[in-house]
Design a protein around this motif. Structure first.
Motif, PDB file in Angstrom:
ATOM      1  N   ARG A  19       0.847  -1.189   0.000  1.00  0.00           N
ATOM      2  CA  ARG A  19       0.000   0.000   0.000  1.00  0.00           C
ATOM      3  C   ARG A  19       0.879   1.235   0.000  1.00  0.00           C
ATOM      4  NH1 ARG A  19      -5.362  -0.473   1.269  1.00  0.00           N
ATOM      5  NH2 ARG A  19      -5.252   1.599   2.209  1.00  0.00           N
ATOM      6  N   VAL A  20       0.965   1.860  -1.161  1.00  0.00           N
ATOM      7  CA  VAL A  20       1.786   3.054  -1.325  1.00  0.00           C
ATOM      8  C   VAL A  20       1.119   3.915  -2.405  1.00  0.00           C
ATOM      9  CG1 VAL A  20       3.328   1.907  -2.978  1.00  0.00           C
ATOM     10  CG2 VAL A  20       4.144   3.860  -1.702  1.00  0.00           C
ATOM     11  N   SER A  21       1.112   5.216  -2.210  1.00  0.00           N
ATOM     12  CA  SER A  21       0.468   6.112  -3.179  1.00  0.00           C
ATOM     13  C   SER A  21       1.394   6.364  -4.365  1.00  0.00           C
ATOM     14  CB  SER A  21       0.092   7.436  -2.522  1.00  0.00           C
ATOM     15  OG  SER A  21       1.254   8.202  -2.272  1.00  0.00           O
ATOM     16  N   LEU A  22       0.799   6.782  -5.483  1.00  0.00           N
ATOM     17  CA  LEU A  22       1.599   7.120  -6.660  1.00  0.00           C
ATOM     18  C   LEU A  22       2.532   8.291  -6.348  1.00  0.00           C
ATOM     19  CD1 LEU A  22       2.311   6.622  -9.600  1.00  0.00           C
ATOM     20  CD2 LEU A  22       0.367   8.068 -10.254  1.00  0.00           C
ATOM     21  N   ALA A  23       2.072   9.258  -5.581  1.00  0.00           N
ATOM     22  CA  ALA A  23       2.925  10.394  -5.195  1.00  0.00           C
ATOM     23  C   ALA A  23       4.132   9.913  -4.399  1.00  0.00           C
ATOM     24  CB  ALA A  23       2.126  11.408  -4.386  1.00  0.00           C
ATOM     25  N   THR A  24       3.932   8.951  -3.514  1.00  0.00           N
ATOM     26  CA  THR A  24       5.041   8.400  -2.733  1.00  0.00           C
ATOM     27  C   THR A  24       6.028   7.680  -3.639  1.00  0.00           C
ATOM     28  OG1 THR A  24       3.716   8.231  -0.733  1.00  0.00           O
ATOM     29  CG2 THR A  24       5.640   6.787  -0.872  1.00  0.00           C
ATOM     30  N   VAL A  25       5.514   6.973  -4.638  1.00  0.00           N
ATOM     31  CA  VAL A  25       6.400   6.289  -5.589  1.00  0.00           C
ATOM     32  C   VAL A  25       7.264   7.315  -6.313  1.00  0.00           C
ATOM     33  CG1 VAL A  25       6.511   4.877  -7.685  1.00  0.00           C
ATOM     34  CG2 VAL A  25       4.905   4.271  -5.863  1.00  0.00           C
ATOM     35  N   TYR A  26       6.642   8.389  -6.829  1.00  0.00           N
ATOM     36  CA  TYR A  26       7.407   9.442  -7.503  1.00  0.00           C
ATOM     37  C   TYR A  26       8.473  10.020  -6.577  1.00  0.00           C
ATOM     38  CZ  TYR A  26       4.831  10.109 -11.889  1.00  0.00           C
ATOM     39  OH  TYR A  26       4.311   9.958 -13.145  1.00  0.00           O
ATOM     40  N   ASN A  27       8.079  10.393  -5.373  1.00  0.00           N
ATOM     41  CA  ASN A  27       9.020  10.997  -4.417  1.00  0.00           C
ATOM     42  C   ASN A  27      10.146  10.042  -4.053  1.00  0.00           C
ATOM     43  OD1 ASN A  27       7.551  13.383  -4.373  1.00  0.00           O
ATOM     44  ND2 ASN A  27       6.341  12.769  -2.590  1.00  0.00           N
ATOM     45  N   THR A  28       9.821   8.777  -3.905  1.00  0.00           N
ATOM     46  CA  THR A  28      10.823   7.777  -3.537  1.00  0.00           C
ATOM     47  C   THR A  28      11.800   7.543  -4.684  1.00  0.00           C
ATOM     48  OG1 THR A  28       9.260   6.749  -2.016  1.00  0.00           O
ATOM     49  CG2 THR A  28      11.153   5.418  -2.690  1.00  0.00           C
TER      50      THR A  28
END
Length: 138
Positions: A55-64
């Motif tokens: 469970r991870v947001s698309l925004a978190t994926v981009y930031n990561t």
């Protein structure tokens, strides 16, 4: 004893000096957990995380992914000025961009010849040269 995806991910994050948060560790395990190099978009990594139950947001994926790049763990390869791929292979190498499928793959570096580069402007130095060879059906 085999190295697990989590162990590989943890070691990879440590090489970049990044704290192993739950999201970073989950994404790192997906990216380097099997020891293979990857070319991913934020959207494809988000979809993979979702398929594996992370469970991870698309925004978190981009930031990561951006944090991984800043830490020197990945390179961003921009295609068409709007489409970014993230590459876990860090040596200098060219890429093939397959226009019909939107895939990015490694091209054979030993076949690439660059005779020279323009002089960098005063006070600047070349940090990297990206070579993307676009392919389409003949």
């Amino acid at each position: 004893m085999a190295v697990s995806a989590i162990e590989r991910g943890t070691e990879w994050l440590a090489r970049g000096g990044l704290r192993p948060t739950r999201q970073r560790l989950a994404l790192a395990a997906l990216l380097v957990g099997d020891g293979e190099d990857r070319h991913v978009t934020a959207e494809s990594l988000f979809a993979l995380a979702d398929r594996t139950g992370e469970r991870v947001s698309l925004a978190t994926v981009y930031n990561t992914l951006r944090a991984f790049c800043e830490a020197g763990l990945m390179n961003e390869v921009v295609v068409d000025g709007s489409k970014s791929y993230f590459d876990t292979r860090m040596d200098d190498h060219p890429h093939f961009y397959w226009e019909d499928s939107g895939r990015l793959t490694d091209a054979p570096a030993e076949e690439l010849r660059i005779a020279g580069l323009p002089e960098a402007p005063e006070g600047m130095q070349v940090s990297r040269v990206d070579v993307v060879i676009r392919l389409k059906r003949a």
